[in-house]
Scaffold this active site. Structure first.
Site, PDB file in Angstrom:
ATOM      1  N   ILE A 448       0.851  -1.198   0.000  1.00 16.35           N
ATOM      2  CA  ILE A 448       0.000   0.000   0.000  1.00 16.35           C
ATOM      3  C   ILE A 448       0.879   1.238   0.000  1.00 16.35           C
ATOM      4  O   ILE A 448       0.577   2.230  -0.674  1.00 16.35           O
ATOM      5  CB  ILE A 448      -0.939  -0.008   1.219  1.00 16.35           C
ATOM      6  CG1 ILE A 448      -1.888  -1.205   1.108  1.00 16.35           C
ATOM      7  CG2 ILE A 448      -1.725   1.282   1.305  1.00 16.35           C
ATOM      8  CD1 ILE A 448      -2.750  -1.420   2.317  1.00 16.35           C
ATOM      9  N   ASP A 651     -12.377  -8.861  11.806  1.00 25.12           N
ATOM     10  CA  ASP A 651     -12.080  -7.669  11.026  1.00 25.12           C
ATOM     11  C   ASP A 651     -13.344  -6.815  10.825  1.00 25.12           C
ATOM     12  O   ASP A 651     -13.340  -5.595  11.002  1.00 25.12           O
ATOM     13  CB  ASP A 651     -11.496  -8.154   9.686  1.00 25.12           C
ATOM     14  CG  ASP A 651     -11.163  -7.017   8.758  1.00 25.12           C
ATOM     15  OD1 ASP A 651     -10.272  -6.242   9.125  1.00 25.12           O
ATOM     16  OD2 ASP A 651     -11.803  -6.910   7.686  1.00 25.12           O
ATOM     17  N   LYS A 655     -14.399  -3.023  12.234  1.00 22.58           N
ATOM     18  CA  LYS A 655     -14.883  -1.934  11.373  1.00 22.58           C
ATOM     19  C   LYS A 655     -16.207  -1.402  11.882  1.00 22.58           C
ATOM     20  O   LYS A 655     -16.460  -0.196  11.888  1.00 22.58           O
ATOM     21  CB  LYS A 655     -15.007  -2.404   9.926  1.00 22.58           C
ATOM     22  CG  LYS A 655     -13.650  -2.581   9.266  1.00 22.58           C
ATOM     23  CD  LYS A 655     -13.798  -3.165   7.865  1.00 22.58           C
ATOM     24  CE  LYS A 655     -12.447  -3.400   7.228  1.00 22.58           C
ATOM     25  NZ  LYS A 655     -12.527  -4.386   6.146  1.00 22.58           N
ATOM     26  N   GLY A 773      -7.973  -3.285  -1.380  1.00 20.78           N
ATOM     27  CA  GLY A 773      -7.059  -3.250  -2.521  1.00 20.78           C
ATOM     28  C   GLY A 773      -6.111  -2.084  -2.339  1.00 20.78           C
ATOM     29  O   GLY A 773      -6.453  -1.105  -1.689  1.00 20.78           O
TER      30      GLY A 773
END
Ligand code: ASP
Ligand code: MG
Length: 795
Positions: A448, A651, A655, A773
């Site tokens: 990233i 996860d 969030k 992504g």
């Protein structure tokens, strides 16, 4: 071996005996035994020679004035040279004197003879300086440049480059290991007659000879330290520029910089020669280096002309044709404007006024209504990044000012002469003064990080321009190593630089080092997944360092910790943004804040917040076992290295917690019910054992699938938060949903966020798209970074 260095000394550096000694000292201490040197006439000798011509032209007595000039030379010789050399130079000077007398005795002097008269200034300097160097025991020879530079005549002499190059190279070969002291300003036509290179032409001689001799560096030794970012005689805090690109220097020279001459820069284009401008009076101080390409953007320079000639006219033919004509005559306007009704304005220096005027009056150009103004002066800013300063400059313009003319390298306006100085000061203060420097630290240099650097290097210029600030990447940190660079990390070679130059670091020292960076603000981008790093957030905040997190662990940490962080931010001008930690680039937190700001109240949030789980359930149709799909996803790199990190729902739980807190629910992670897809027996065993037994997931999944199908429903792993009867209910787990439901119709890999609020009651707000992504995550980080920068400069 090619020679390296050419030094040029102007008249002011050779004004008296002390000056000559200083010059000799510079050459002996800064130079090599084979340096080339180009000299101008001593002091005002050239002016003096022109004056003699004028006296002769007007029939006045010139003899006395000639004697003054000769005596000046004689004095220099006496003061500088010992007996034998002095005698020889004296003899040559008296020969020159008789030659001058015989020239002046001619009835009329033609152009070449006049030039020959003027050429003595440079010839005397070269001869004297060479003798003075020999006096110090080094080999030195004076050379008359009429034997080197061959030119055709024109408005200015046009040098025949090939022939001149051959002659220069020959002279170098003939006199290896000797300092060659060459006359500036003069050259010769093919008949050997003297031609002049124009006033201040010695600078041009210097760069020209350097390019013909394949020299690396020219130093113009003069009476100022170099090029300043504004006129130091007018602006108190004008700063010396250490570097400048050739293009910038060229534009600056064209706009009337007192230090640089336009023509003298021309021979440097398409060569590797760099040009230093420095003071012969203070040879130890900093100076300006003009290089073919300057690697870093130089600071902008503000320059002015107290008055210019502004031609204004109507033109019925093509303006391009006119511009070509002017260009051909070496008359490039300083700036030009196109007004309504085919009216054109061209600004020139006064020097060019007459020539331009007669050109504009030529028939056939279709010019009418010609008007000339001389009551305006010019203020300009020169920078390779001129565009960055456009808005700042434009804000300073009064109604009397011409709109900004821009050409990529400069911004130019004209104002009434009386306003020139004030506007120059303002532009200097606003544009050339210090800009806010915002340093960015990248914590995490993986995948990233790479995508972010890429994005940053593409958007930085526009951001800097928008903010009128300088946002720079100043630090790269992995869990073990760090590379900090105050002047900014090169965005093209950052990876290599990190590998080669990064050093091990410890938190204790790191913060000291960060604080020592010369930045007005620091912003840390946490794109790691490190819990240890989030524990340092309080330290970041207490040191005033802003944070952007893609890392979820701080936002979903223990409530007490989270509260402490928010408390630290409090009312300080300190920012923490974490849009990337949830749904990557999807503007979820933005939307929630927006709704809140518009008076809405959020009642429920639900969705699929995991690209991996979305992919698995969109694909699962019971035709092949669920575990096979998980292994396929793992093979595609869609899952975490240990797929249980996805399958556990942790996860998504984190969030949901981040979003819950964002809309004001102060809860802990455990307040969100978590239904893991991983059975207890498989939860804590080593990864390889889990993978060996992964088919144990299949039976339960198949049963659920079939049962749901009987009710016309499908399986989805979802997160949900709702307030029911005043009670907050938050859970993450597998659910049966209608085949029509948004959750059931996603593109594999998507995230979806469904927000129900007072305004979006029956028809909720849905945000969906790629939720993971490298590119979208990097984009989210960049957007947070840009927002913080914006907030920081808005003061
Ligand atoms: N001596 C000549 C002049 O005064 C050339 C020079 O100084 O560059 O114009
Ligand atoms: Mg000069």
């Amino acid at each position: 071996m090619a020679r390296c260095h050419l030094h040029k000394f102007g008249g002011s550096s050779l004004a008296d005996a002390d000056c000559y000694r200083r010059v000799a000292h510079i050459l002996l201490t800064h130079g090599n035994s084979d340096d080339l040197v180009v000299v101008s006439a001593a002091g005002k000798s050239t002016n003096f020679l022109y004056k003699l011509l004028e006296l002769k032209d007007t029939g006045q007595l010139w003899q006395e004035e000639l004697q003054v000039l000769i005596s000046f030379q004689q004095n220099l010789i006496e003061q500088l040279l010992s007996n034998e050399q002095a005698r020889s130079l004296r003899e040559r000077l008296s020969i020159d004197k008789y030659q001058l007398i015989s020239l002046f005795s001619l009835e009329a002097l033609n152009k070449y003879k006049r030039n020959e008269v003027v050429s003595f200034g440079e010839r005397w300097s070269a001869r004297l300086l060479a003798a003075l160097l020999r006096e110090s025991g080094v080999a030195a020879l004076d050379i008359d440049s009429r034997s080197l530079l061959l030119a055709d005549e024109g408005g200015v002499p046009q040098i025949r480059l090939d022939e001149s190059r051959a002659r220069v190279q020959q002279a170098l070969d003939d006199h290896a290991n000797e300092r060659l002291i060459i006359t500036g300003f003069i050259c010769a036509n093919s008949r050997g007659e003297t031609l002049l290179l124009g006033r201040n032409g010695s600078d041009y001689s210097a760069t020209l000879i350097a390019s013909l001799a394949d020299i690396d560096r020219v130093t113009i030794w003069t009476d100022v330290e170099g090029v300043f970012n504004a006129d130091p005689n007018k602006i108190n805090d004008a700063k010396l520029l250490k570097s400048l690109s050739l293009d910038e220097a060229n534009r600056l020279a064209h706009l009337g910089s007192p230090v640089l001459h336009n023509r003298s820069l021309q021979p440097l284009f398409d060569t590797q020669v760099s040009l230093a401008v420095r003071s012969s009076y203070a040879s130890h101080t900093d100076f300006t280096l003009i290089a073919p390409k300057s690697s870093r953007a130089s600071a902008p320079v503000v320059t002015n002309l107290s008055s210019v000639s502004l031609f204004s006219f109507r033109i019925s033919t093509d303006v391009a044709h006119l511009t070509e004509l002017l260009d051909g005559a070496g008359l490039m306007p300083l700036a030009h404007w196109k007004l309504a009704h085919d009216r054109v304005e061209l600004a020139f220096t006064h020097e060019n006024q007459q020539q331009v005027q007669s050109m504009l009056e030529t028939d056939g150009l279709g010019i009418s209504d010609l008007d000339l103004r001389e009551d305006l002066g010019l203020v300009a800013l020169v920078s390779a990044d001129a565009d960055l300063y456009r808005r700042g400059f434009a804000r300073l313009l009064s109604r009397d000012a011409r709109p900004l003319f821009k050409d990529g390298l400069s911004l130019v306006t004209l104002v009434p002469t009386s306003q020139v100085n004030l506007l120059t000061q303002k532009v200097h203060r606003r544009c050339a003064g210090p800009r806010k420097r915002i340093g960015v630290l990248l914590l995490g240099v993986g995948n990233i990080g790479e995508a972010w650097v890429d994005l940053f290097s593409r958007t930085r210029v526009a951001l800097n321009k928008e903010l009128e600030a300088s946002v720079e990447l100043v630090g790269l940190l992995s869990s073990k190593k760090a590379l900090l660079k105050e002047e900014g990390i090169d965005l093209d070679s950052w990876k290599q630089d990190f590998e080669q130059q990064a050093t091990p670091w410890l938190y204790e020292h790191m913060f000291e080092q960060l604080q020592a960076l010369e930045c007005d603000e620091l912003i840390a981008l946490d794109i790691s997944a490190s819990a240890e790093l989030t524990l340092q957030y309080p330290e970041f905040f207490s040191r005033g360092i802003h944070v952007v997190s893609a890392n979820k662990l701080a936002g979903s940490g223990p409530l007490a910790f989270y509260r402490e962080l928010k408390l630290q931010l409090g009312n300080r001008r300190l920012f923490w943004r974490y849009n990337a930690s949830c749904g990557a680039g999807l503007p979820v937190q933005h939307a929630l804040n927006d709704l809140h700001n518009s008076g809405d109240s959020i009642e429920a949030i639900g969705g699929v917040f995991s690209g991996t789980l979305c992919w698995l359930f969109e694909k699962y149709d019971a035709k092949k076992p669920f575990s096979e799909l998980v292994l396929e996803a793992k093979g595609l790199g869609i899952t975490e290295p240990d797929p249980r990190d996805d399958l556990s729902g942790r996860d998504m739980q984190r969030k949901l917690l981040i979003l819950a807190r964002e809309i004001g629910h102060e809860i802990e992670l455990d307040d969100i019910e978590l239904n893991s897809l991983v059975p207890k027996e498989l939860a804590d065993i080593p990864l390889d054992q889990f993978l060996a037994r992964i088919d144990e997931l299949d039976h339960e999944m198949l049963q659920q699938f079939q049962a749901a199908a009987e009710q016309n429903k499908v399986l989805r792993y979802v997160a949900g938060l709702d307030v029911v009867d005043g009670q907050l209910k938050a859970a993450v787990g597998m659910e049966w949903v209608d085949t029509q439901h948004v959750y059931a119709n996603l593109t594999p890999g998507d995230n979806v966020f469904v927000i129900r609020s007072a305004f979006y009651q029956d028809n909720p707000l849905i945000i969906r798209g790629a939720g993971a992504g490298r590119e979208v995550t990097a984009a989210a980080v960049q957007s947070d970074l840009a927002q913080i920068c914006r907030d920081l400069v808005q003061e």
